[in-house]
Motif scaffolding. Structure first.
Motif, PDB file in Angstrom:
ATOM      1  N   VAL A  26       6.589  -1.241  31.008  1.00  0.00           N
ATOM      2  CA  VAL A  26       7.720  -0.563  31.304  1.00  0.00           C
ATOM      3  C   VAL A  26       8.805  -1.496  31.430  1.00  0.00           C
ATOM      4  O   VAL A  26       9.917  -1.368  31.248  1.00  0.00           O
ATOM      5  CB  VAL A  26       7.574   0.437  32.537  1.00  0.00           C
ATOM      6  N   SER A  27       8.342  -2.577  32.071  1.00  0.00           N
ATOM      7  CA  SER A  27       9.176  -3.684  32.445  1.00  0.00           C
ATOM      8  C   SER A  27       9.852  -4.223  31.021  1.00  0.00           C
ATOM      9  O   SER A  27      11.150  -4.602  30.907  1.00  0.00           O
ATOM     10  CB  SER A  27       8.805  -4.847  33.179  1.00  0.00           C
ATOM     11  N   GLN A  28       9.026  -4.582  30.119  1.00  0.00           N
ATOM     12  CA  GLN A  28       9.525  -5.189  28.608  1.00  0.00           C
ATOM     13  C   GLN A  28      10.346  -4.044  28.082  1.00  0.00           C
ATOM     14  O   GLN A  28      11.446  -4.409  27.631  1.00  0.00           O
ATOM     15  CB  GLN A  28       8.194  -5.396  27.921  1.00  0.00           C
ATOM     16  N   VAL A  29       9.916  -2.876  27.959  1.00  0.00           N
ATOM     17  CA  VAL A  29      10.726  -1.830  27.099  1.00  0.00           C
ATOM     18  C   VAL A  29      12.088  -1.584  27.982  1.00  0.00           C
ATOM     19  O   VAL A  29      13.392  -1.348  27.364  1.00  0.00           O
ATOM     20  CB  VAL A  29       9.868  -0.455  27.085  1.00  0.00           C
ATOM     21  N   ARG A  30      12.063  -1.621  29.259  1.00  0.00           N
ATOM     22  CA  ARG A  30      13.483  -1.380  29.893  1.00  0.00           C
ATOM     23  C   ARG A  30      14.397  -2.624  29.648  1.00  0.00           C
ATOM     24  O   ARG A  30      15.502  -2.438  29.424  1.00  0.00           O
ATOM     25  CB  ARG A  30      13.304  -1.369  31.456  1.00  0.00           C
ATOM     26  N   MET A  31      13.841  -3.751  29.531  1.00  0.00           N
ATOM     27  CA  MET A  31      14.665  -4.810  29.313  1.00  0.00           C
ATOM     28  C   MET A  31      15.188  -4.910  27.789  1.00  0.00           C
ATOM     29  O   MET A  31      16.415  -5.063  27.423  1.00  0.00           O
ATOM     30  CB  MET A  31      13.828  -6.265  29.342  1.00  0.00           C
ATOM     31  N   GLU A  32      14.353  -4.375  26.733  1.00  0.00           N
ATOM     32  CA  GLU A  32      14.598  -4.257  25.464  1.00  0.00           C
ATOM     33  C   GLU A  32      15.737  -3.050  25.361  1.00  0.00           C
ATOM     34  O   GLU A  32      16.658  -3.292  24.486  1.00  0.00           O
ATOM     35  CB  GLU A  32      13.645  -4.195  24.716  1.00  0.00           C
ATOM     36  N   ALA A  33      15.567  -2.099  26.289  1.00  0.00           N
ATOM     37  CA  ALA A  33      16.473  -0.984  26.063  1.00  0.00           C
ATOM     38  C   ALA A  33      17.924  -1.270  26.457  1.00  0.00           C
ATOM     39  O   ALA A  33      18.787  -0.918  25.863  1.00  0.00           O
ATOM     40  CB  ALA A  33      15.930   0.222  26.740  1.00  0.00           C
ATOM     41  N   LEU A  34      18.002  -2.083  27.492  1.00  0.00           N
ATOM     42  CA  LEU A  34      19.115  -2.600  28.175  1.00  0.00           C
ATOM     43  C   LEU A  34      20.108  -3.450  27.318  1.00  0.00           C
ATOM     44  O   LEU A  34      21.262  -3.379  26.910  1.00  0.00           O
ATOM     45  CB  LEU A  34      18.951  -3.461  29.346  1.00  0.00           C
ATOM     46  N   GLU A  35      19.073  -4.251  26.534  1.00  0.00           N
ATOM     47  CA  GLU A  35      19.871  -5.245  25.310  1.00  0.00           C
ATOM     48  C   GLU A  35      20.327  -4.520  24.356  1.00  0.00           C
ATOM     49  O   GLU A  35      21.412  -4.834  23.604  1.00  0.00           O
ATOM     50  CB  GLU A  35      18.786  -5.848  24.804  1.00  0.00           C
ATOM     51  N   GLN A  36      19.838  -3.332  24.023  1.00  0.00           N
ATOM     52  CA  GLN A  36      20.398  -2.121  22.834  1.00  0.00           C
ATOM     53  C   GLN A  36      21.296  -1.435  23.600  1.00  0.00           C
ATOM     54  O   GLN A  36      21.831  -0.492  22.686  1.00  0.00           O
ATOM     55  CB  GLN A  36      19.154  -1.531  22.418  1.00  0.00           C
ATOM     56  N   GLY A  37      21.858  -1.436  24.627  1.00  0.00           N
ATOM     57  CA  GLY A  37      23.028  -0.777  25.410  1.00  0.00           C
ATOM     58  C   GLY A  37      22.324   0.491  25.892  1.00  0.00           C
ATOM     59  O   GLY A  37      23.275   1.689  25.748  1.00  0.00           O
ATOM     60  N   ARG A  38      20.951   0.587  26.054  1.00  0.00           N
ATOM     61  CA  ARG A  38      20.543   1.918  26.557  1.00  0.00           C
ATOM     62  C   ARG A  38      19.817   1.764  28.074  1.00  0.00           C
ATOM     63  O   ARG A  38      18.724   1.610  28.059  1.00  0.00           O
ATOM     64  CB  ARG A  38      19.389   2.490  25.757  1.00  0.00           C
TER      65      ARG A  38
END
Length: 438
Positions: free
Chosen positions: A335-347
């Motif tokens: 979850v922490s990984q996906v949240r960080m990657e989503a933020l980088e994608q503007g999500r």
């Protein structure tokens, strides 16, 4: 123990009311209002002009899944209905059936939980598979009930699925499009307007097909445009769960008719229960992802480790288990990984919803762990939904609605429920990179 089981079975099968003093279990709902509404559909009218009424062409799938979870049933339902559509025959609706042999409304799940023996399909879904209309540009006569079919088709032509597969040389590696073509031809060339695939003669579209992306690939370009998929909708009963619980899930979740994305919501599907054993069986088969979890462009794909046909050590089984049955520490890390990657994608993600069949204590503990690893406006799960007795037995469908509309979805790639969610996300144009896996 045997005596208790036999007593419970007798009570469940008996058409008489249960003796209140025994307190065996709360009787499941009979869904009578939903069944009555199906019987009252205007297409159940023998006097309608062709291609409806007595002169219509009808196909009934009495060989459909029973004693299976909703994910598997939904997969087969979609394909059966699409076959009827391709063959230009009227689809005969059927119930979501757990126990076709129950005399009453109730049955047992794993000998412990009382469940409905059958649930009207319209209590779960809407659209063409439940008697709804087709779009004008792809019109077909709307689906009819089994009762209407039996009225106008007292002696239908019966198809034996296993025999037809043998005669048509359909093998375990035959593609979905070839299977669709073969059975469509059988329906189209039948001299009888009344056709029925016999119960207990095998399935046209089985589990191995849905679990094989190579076999499903050839059908997808046409299947994704079928009105069976594009007009798929959820029942008012399922929608009511979201209206009653939107404050727990997401401020915009109450509009159950909408397919719009719920911004900031991370939904994740975590299987427990039987998957503790099922994941080992998947490893024994060297099983790859379910077909609709392996679309081109999807992240987190899995190459089964070496071991097929040879010795499998613990590392081999661990490689499956960490993806198929992740523990809490791994879930929180993902979850922490996906949240960080989503933020980088503007999500940016700010809410979590957990689809799970895990027990209440385990799920609450997971919720606490997730809250402790970051600031979230809400962290809720399937176990937090407040439902009435009818809603309780279709709540899994409400989970799917939420997952299909989540901004990011993390699923179990061997699960048919996850596969169905991702199928709907792709059909609705949700960016494919927003579907992730453990």
């Amino acid at each position: 123990m045997l005596a208790l089981f036999l007593l419970a079975s007798y009570l469940l099968l008996s058409p008489e009311p249960w003796p209140v003093s025994l307190h065996i279990a709360k009787r499941p709902p009979d869904f009578k209002a939903w069944h009555d509404a199906e019987l009252a559909l205007p297409q159940n009218n023998a006097s309608l002009p062709p291609p409806q009424g007595r002169q219509g062409r009808y196909v009934r799938f009495s060989n459909h899944y029973t004693h299976e979870g909703w994910g598997n049933v939904m997969q087969e339902l979609l394909m059966n209905a699409h076959l009827a559509y391709v063959a230009n025959a009227t689809f005969v609706m059927y119930n979501y059936t757990w126990d076709p042999y129950a005399r009453g409304d109730a049955s047992l799940f794993l000998f412990t939980k009382v469940v409905p023996a059958r649930t009207p399909m319209s209590a779960l879904v809407a659209g063409p598979v439940a008697g709804g209309s087709y779009p004008e540009e792809a019109w077909r006569p709307p689906a009819v009930t089994p009762e209407f079919f039996e009225k106008i088709c007292p002696e239908p032509t019966l198809f034996d699925v296993s025999r037809l597969k043998n005669e048509s040389e359909i093998h375990p590696w035959t593609s979905a499009s070839d299977i669709m073509d073969v059975f469509s031809a059988h329906i189209q060339t039948s001299r009888d307007n009344c056709m029925e695939f016999k119960a207990d003669t095998g399935r046209i579209f089985d589990w191995d097909l849905f679990a094989n992306v190579e076999r499903m690939r050839s059908l997808w370009p046409t299947f994704k445009h079928s009105p069976i998929l594009t007009e798929w909708a959820w029942s008012p009963l399922v929608s009511s769960i979201l209206r009653d619980n939107y404050a727990r899930i997401h401020p915009l979740a109450g509009d159950a008719e909408s397919n719009s994305i719920l911004p900031g919501l991370l939904a994740m599907h975590i299987r427990r229960g039987d998957f503790v054993r099922h994941c080992t069986r998947l490893a024994d088969r060297n099983q790859t992802y379910q077909a609709f979890n392996a679309f081109e462009g999807m992240l987190d794909q899995f190459v089964p480790p070496r071991g097929w046909g040879g010795e499998r050590n613990q590392a081999y089984y661990d490689a499956y288990r960490e993806r198929c049955y992740p523990e809490q520490e791994a879930i929180v890390a993902k979850v922490s990984q996906v949240r960080m990657e989503a933020l980088e994608q503007g999500r940016p993600l700010n809410r979590i919803y957990v689809l799970t069949n895990g027990d209440a204590a385990w799920t609450k503990d997971l919720e606490r762990e997730l809250r402790g690893e970051g600031e979230w406006e809400s962290v809720t799960s399937s176990r937090d939904l407040e439902v009435d007795w009818e809603q309780h037995f279709v709540a899994q469908a409400a989970d799917m609605v939420i997952a299909a509309r989540a901004e990011i979805f993390i699923g179990n790639a061997w699960s048919s429920l996850t596969s169905n969610v991702n199928m709907l996300r792709v059909v609705r144009g949700v960016p494919i990179e927003t579907s992730r896996f453990w």
